[in-house]
Design an enzyme around this catalytic site. Structure first.
Site, PDB file in Angstrom:
ATOM      1  N   TYR A 140      -2.344  -0.980  10.293  1.00  0.00           N
ATOM      2  CA  TYR A 140      -2.604  -1.584   8.861  1.00  0.00           C
ATOM      3  C   TYR A 140      -1.593  -1.250   8.181  1.00  0.00           C
ATOM      4  O   TYR A 140      -0.915  -2.228   7.240  1.00  0.00           O
ATOM      5  CB  TYR A 140      -3.854  -0.754   8.559  1.00  0.00           C
ATOM      6  CG  TYR A 140      -3.814  -0.817   6.789  1.00  0.00           C
ATOM      7  CD1 TYR A 140      -4.401  -2.312   6.503  1.00  0.00           C
ATOM      8  CD2 TYR A 140      -3.554  -0.054   5.911  1.00  0.00           C
ATOM      9  CE1 TYR A 140      -4.577  -2.619   5.160  1.00  0.00           C
ATOM     10  CE2 TYR A 140      -3.888  -0.445   4.508  1.00  0.00           C
ATOM     11  CZ  TYR A 140      -4.322  -1.701   4.063  1.00  0.00           C
ATOM     12  OH  TYR A 140      -4.455  -1.897   2.925  1.00  0.00           O
ATOM     13  N   LYS A 187       1.672  -4.060   6.400  1.00  0.00           N
ATOM     14  CA  LYS A 187       1.978  -3.918   5.025  1.00  0.00           C
ATOM     15  C   LYS A 187       3.576  -3.703   4.856  1.00  0.00           C
ATOM     16  O   LYS A 187       4.151  -4.548   4.116  1.00  0.00           O
ATOM     17  CB  LYS A 187       1.389  -2.825   4.382  1.00  0.00           C
ATOM     18  CG  LYS A 187      -0.350  -3.222   4.078  1.00  0.00           C
ATOM     19  CD  LYS A 187      -0.504  -4.053   3.174  1.00  0.00           C
ATOM     20  CE  LYS A 187      -1.872  -4.315   2.848  1.00  0.00           C
ATOM     21  NZ  LYS A 187      -2.140  -5.456   1.664  1.00  0.00           N
ATOM     22  N   SER A 227       0.891  -1.125  -0.028  1.00  0.00           N
ATOM     23  CA  SER A 227      -0.113  -0.051  -0.196  1.00  0.00           C
ATOM     24  C   SER A 227       0.860   1.198  -0.019  1.00  0.00           C
ATOM     25  O   SER A 227       1.599   1.345   0.725  1.00  0.00           O
ATOM     26  CB  SER A 227      -0.986  -0.169   1.313  1.00  0.00           C
ATOM     27  OG  SER A 227      -1.452   1.069   1.300  1.00  0.00           O
TER      28      SER A 227
END
Length: 332
Positions: free
Chosen positions: A147, A151, A123
């Protein structure tokens, strides 16, 4: 020309997977999809009878299941995750277990089972807040949320497990937009377009934050092409994948230009100060890839889908909203 025959797509019944899987089948690949299908069993209905498609309802945290389904696959496109910050924060333990704890197992089982190419959907949020005019792949990662932190950690794991003959590619997509059979209405362009269509009113939180955007058709085209590049072009590489960098207010104005001047735009304050201008010059320079679909294209695609009744009960059906679906199911 790709030398791969069978591709495993984790999360293949998700927002991106629902557009990607039919493209892979049309290109002649055999495709295995592993997904929990929590957003509906019929996401891939348009291709369900294709003899080259195998749909497996299962959890990527199930090591034994992975060991039974990965052999025979030449390539893996890993999309499965608890997507976006609010969904992750709903149950951080669940988020970590899906997005990170099982990742090394998936990578190693893939490598040891003869998979020759592993493509990971990271991301662009791994960069955090940047003051540089263009965020390039060589800048340090400063993820602001769990999050994005996981990643980034998965990127490190994949790089560690890379071996000769096991080609790894990390993609850092911008925020995806546009229509999909498994539509998400919790992404910036999609949220604002839905609000304009259904309520004739757009609420902008903040507005000055810069967001990189990418049409879902371009994102899925990147995955297709990632199966075709020579190993030497992509092995161990990391690429940003984006197109238009726009402020949230600029996106709202583009939506209003499609929806009409009668749509109101209301601005409210926000604590979300993430802002970054992502450069996709590396993927264009080294791989010749340049996005072809604009944010306006995504808005128009969504608008048509709403007009044609392809998104029934858009404001209230949980399936269009990750966090609502997770809350309803109590996923663990």
């Amino acid at each position: 020309m790709s030398t791969f025959k069978q591709v495993l797509v984790t999360g293949g019944a998700g927002y991106v997977g629902a557009v990607l899987v039919p493209k892979l089948l049309a290109a002649g690949y055999k495709v295995k999809v592993i997904d929990l299908f929590i957003f509906g069993a019929d996401v891939l209905a348009a291709v369900k009878d294709d003899p080259n498609l195998e749909q497996i309802k299962g959890d990527i945290r199930d090591r034994d299941l992975l060991k039974s389904i990965v052999p025979g696959c030449d390539a893996v496109i890993h999309l499965a995750c608890i997507s976006n910050d609010p969904s992750f924060e709903l149950d951080p333990q669940l988020g970590r277990s899906v997005n990170y704890d099982c990742f090394r197992d998936l990578v190693c089982i893939s490598r040891d089972s003869g998979v020759r190419r592993f493509i990971y959907a990271s991301s662009s949020s791994v960069y955090g807040i940047k003051t540089e005019p263009d965020v390039t792949e060589d800048l340090p990662l400063k993820p602001l949320t769990d999050y994005s932190k996981y990643k980034a950690l998965c990127e490190a794991v994949l790089s560690e497990e890379r071996r000769p003959g096991f080609v790894t590619l990390i993609l850092r997509p911008a925020t995806i937009c546009g229509f999909s059979p498994r539509l998400r209405l919790d992404l910036t362009v999609n949220i604002l377009t839905s609000a304009a269509f259904h309520q004739r009113r757009i609420t902008v939180l903040g507005g000055a934050q810069m967001r990189p955007n990418l049409h879902i058709e371009d994102m899925t085209d990147v995955y297709l092409r990632a199966l075709e590049y020579e190993d030497s072009l992509i092995d161990g590489q990391i690429f940003n994948v984006g197109y238009q960098n726009l402020t949230v207010m600029q996106i709202a104005e583009k939506v209003r230009s499609v929806a009409g001047d009668t749509v109101e735009i209301e601005v409210k304050p926000t604590n979300d100060n993430r802002s970054y201008h992502v450069s996709s010059s590396k993927i264009e320079r080294l791989l010749g890839f340049k996005a072809r679909h604009s944010v306006e294209d995504a808005i128009n695609d969504l608008w048509r889908a709403f007009q044609e009744g392809k998104v029934p009960n858009a404001l209230h059906d949980d399936r269009y909203y990750n966090i609502r679906t997770m809350q309803r199911l109590g996923l663990k």
